[in-house]
Design a protein around this motif. Sequence first.
Motif, mmCIF file in Angstrom:
data_model
loop_
_atom_site.group_PDB
_atom_site.id
_atom_site.type_symbol
_atom_site.label_atom_id
_atom_site.label_comp_id
_atom_site.label_asym_id
_atom_site.label_seq_id
_atom_site.Cartn_x
_atom_site.Cartn_y
_atom_site.Cartn_z
ATOM 1 N N ILE A 4 0.884 -1.162 0.000
ATOM 2 C CA ILE A 4 0.000 0.000 0.000
ATOM 3 C C ILE A 4 0.922 1.211 0.000
ATOM 4 O O ILE A 4 1.876 1.279 0.784
ATOM 5 C CB ILE A 4 -0.917 0.035 1.243
ATOM 6 C CG1 ILE A 4 -1.833 -1.178 1.280
ATOM 7 C CG2 ILE A 4 -1.694 1.350 1.319
ATOM 8 C CD1 ILE A 4 -2.912 -1.201 0.229
ATOM 9 N N ILE A 5 0.656 2.175 -0.872
ATOM 10 C CA ILE A 5 1.494 3.363 -0.996
ATOM 11 C C ILE A 5 0.603 4.592 -0.862
ATOM 12 O O ILE A 5 -0.442 4.688 -1.518
ATOM 13 C CB ILE A 5 2.230 3.379 -2.349
ATOM 14 C CG1 ILE A 5 3.022 2.073 -2.526
ATOM 15 C CG2 ILE A 5 3.139 4.600 -2.448
ATOM 16 C CD1 ILE A 5 3.530 1.832 -3.932
ATOM 17 N N ALA A 6 1.029 5.514 0.012
ATOM 18 C CA ALA A 6 0.221 6.711 0.250
ATOM 19 C C ALA A 6 1.128 7.905 0.513
ATOM 20 O O ALA A 6 2.303 7.761 0.858
ATOM 21 C CB ALA A 6 -0.716 6.491 1.429
ATOM 22 N N LEU A 33 5.083 5.212 2.794
ATOM 23 C CA LEU A 33 4.577 6.570 2.969
ATOM 24 C C LEU A 33 5.552 7.557 2.329
ATOM 25 O O LEU A 33 6.745 7.537 2.633
ATOM 26 C CB LEU A 33 4.402 6.883 4.457
ATOM 27 C CG LEU A 33 3.417 5.969 5.199
ATOM 28 C CD1 LEU A 33 3.417 6.291 6.690
ATOM 29 C CD2 LEU A 33 2.018 6.094 4.612
ATOM 30 N N LEU A 34 5.023 8.417 1.477
ATOM 31 C CA LEU A 34 5.849 9.313 0.680
ATOM 32 C C LEU A 34 5.873 10.741 1.216
ATOM 33 O O LEU A 34 5.935 11.708 0.465
ATOM 34 C CB LEU A 34 5.363 9.293 -0.774
ATOM 35 C CG LEU A 34 5.422 7.926 -1.446
ATOM 36 C CD1 LEU A 34 4.723 7.952 -2.785
ATOM 37 C CD2 LEU A 34 6.861 7.459 -1.582
ATOM 38 N N ASP A 64 6.581 -1.475 12.268
ATOM 39 C CA ASP A 64 7.344 -2.572 11.667
ATOM 40 C C ASP A 64 6.961 -2.838 10.214
ATOM 41 O O ASP A 64 7.611 -3.637 9.540
ATOM 42 C CB ASP A 64 7.170 -3.854 12.487
ATOM 43 C CG ASP A 64 7.757 -3.715 13.882
ATOM 44 O OD1 ASP A 64 8.720 -2.933 14.057
ATOM 45 O OD2 ASP A 64 7.252 -4.380 14.800
ATOM 46 N N SER A 65 5.919 -2.174 9.738
ATOM 47 C CA SER A 65 5.439 -2.386 8.372
ATOM 48 C C SER A 65 5.648 -1.186 7.471
ATOM 49 O O SER A 65 5.248 -1.225 6.317
ATOM 50 C CB SER A 65 3.945 -2.731 8.407
ATOM 51 O OG SER A 65 3.729 -3.917 9.131
ATOM 52 N N ILE A 66 6.230 -0.111 8.004
ATOM 53 C CA ILE A 66 6.312 1.142 7.245
ATOM 54 C C ILE A 66 7.708 1.387 6.692
ATOM 55 O O ILE A 66 8.707 1.249 7.391
ATOM 56 C CB ILE A 66 5.897 2.342 8.127
ATOM 57 C CG1 ILE A 66 4.398 2.258 8.453
ATOM 58 C CG2 ILE A 66 6.222 3.668 7.447
ATOM 59 C CD1 ILE A 66 3.902 3.355 9.370
ATOM 60 N N ASP A 83 8.188 6.202 15.441
ATOM 61 C CA ASP A 83 9.012 5.029 15.752
ATOM 62 C C ASP A 83 9.557 4.324 14.517
ATOM 63 O O ASP A 83 9.987 3.185 14.598
ATOM 64 C CB ASP A 83 8.200 4.030 16.593
ATOM 65 C CG ASP A 83 7.828 4.591 17.951
ATOM 66 O OD1 ASP A 83 8.524 5.507 18.441
ATOM 67 O OD2 ASP A 83 6.825 4.117 18.526
ATOM 68 N N PHE A 84 9.537 4.968 13.379
ATOM 69 C CA PHE A 84 10.089 4.433 12.133
ATOM 70 C C PHE A 84 10.812 5.583 11.443
ATOM 71 O O PHE A 84 10.473 6.748 11.656
ATOM 72 C CB PHE A 84 8.989 3.835 11.242
ATOM 73 C CG PHE A 84 7.845 4.785 10.987
ATOM 74 C CD1 PHE A 84 7.848 5.621 9.884
ATOM 75 C CD2 PHE A 84 6.769 4.851 11.862
ATOM 76 C CE1 PHE A 84 6.814 6.521 9.656
ATOM 77 C CE2 PHE A 84 5.722 5.744 11.645
ATOM 78 C CZ PHE A 84 5.744 6.579 10.538
ATOM 79 N N PRO A 85 11.848 5.297 10.648
ATOM 80 C CA PRO A 85 12.626 6.381 10.043
ATOM 81 C C PRO A 85 11.863 7.124 8.948
ATOM 82 O O PRO A 85 11.210 6.512 8.113
ATOM 83 C CB PRO A 85 13.847 5.670 9.469
ATOM 84 C CG PRO A 85 13.509 4.234 9.407
ATOM 85 C CD PRO A 85 12.399 3.970 10.375
ATOM 86 N N ILE A 86 11.986 8.476 8.994
ATOM 87 C CA ILE A 86 11.313 9.312 7.981
ATOM 88 C C ILE A 86 12.225 10.369 7.380
ATOM 89 O O ILE A 86 11.787 11.138 6.540
ATOM 90 C CB ILE A 86 10.071 10.031 8.548
ATOM 91 C CG1 ILE A 86 10.476 11.042 9.616
ATOM 92 C CG2 ILE A 86 9.039 9.061 9.048
ATOM 93 C CD1 ILE A 86 9.436 12.102 9.893
#
Length: 186
Positions: A4-6, A33-34, A64-66, A83-86
Motif C-alpha cells: 500500500i502506498i500513500a 509513505l511518501l 514494523d510495516s512502514i 518510531d520508524f525512520p522518515i
Amino acid sequence: MKYIIASDIHGSAYYAKMLARKFENSGADKLILLGDLLYHGPRNDLPRDYAPKEVIEILNGYKDSIYAVRGNCDAEVDQMVLDFPIMSDYSVYILNGITFFASHGHIYSPQNLPCMKKGEAFISGHIHLPVAECKDGIYILNPGSTSIPKGGNPPSYSVLDGSRFTIYPLTDEDAPCSFIKEIELG
C-alpha cells in the motif's frame, strides 16, 4: 508481494484511520509513505480531523510495516515522535523485481528525475494528484493525497500488487471502490 502506498496525510486522523483500515484489510506486506505525514504546511487548509498526535499513535502502531521518506512538511522533531525512520529525502526499493526511486517530490520530481534506467519507476507525492504513466520508458507514479487532494480528485492511495500499480479513492469500507488510474509495470 503487495504494497500500500500513500502520501500527504498532513495530520488528518480521519484519513490516517481510513488508510490504516485499508492496509489491514488489503493483506499488504508493507505500507510505503511518501512524506508530509503530520503537518499541513502554510499553503494548505487544515484537513479533516486535524490531529497530528493521533496520527502519530496510528502510524506508530504499524512501525514494523512502514517504509517512509521525508516530505517538505516533515521535520527532525517529527522523527523524535515517530518510531520508524522518515528523514531520508529518497529511498530506492526493489519491489516485485522493479526498481522504485521513492521521493516526496519536492527535491526530485518528474521534472527533476534522478538518474534512472528505462523500466524503473519514480514514485512521489507532493503534488496531491494521482499519476500513473510511462514517459520515455520510466514509470511516473503518484498515489495522490490521502487528505488534501487537488484537481477535483478524491482522497486516494495506491496498491502495488505484482507489477500492477493501481490508484484507488480512499473511501469508506462499504462504499463501492473503482480505481482512478492503473498501469502495468514492466
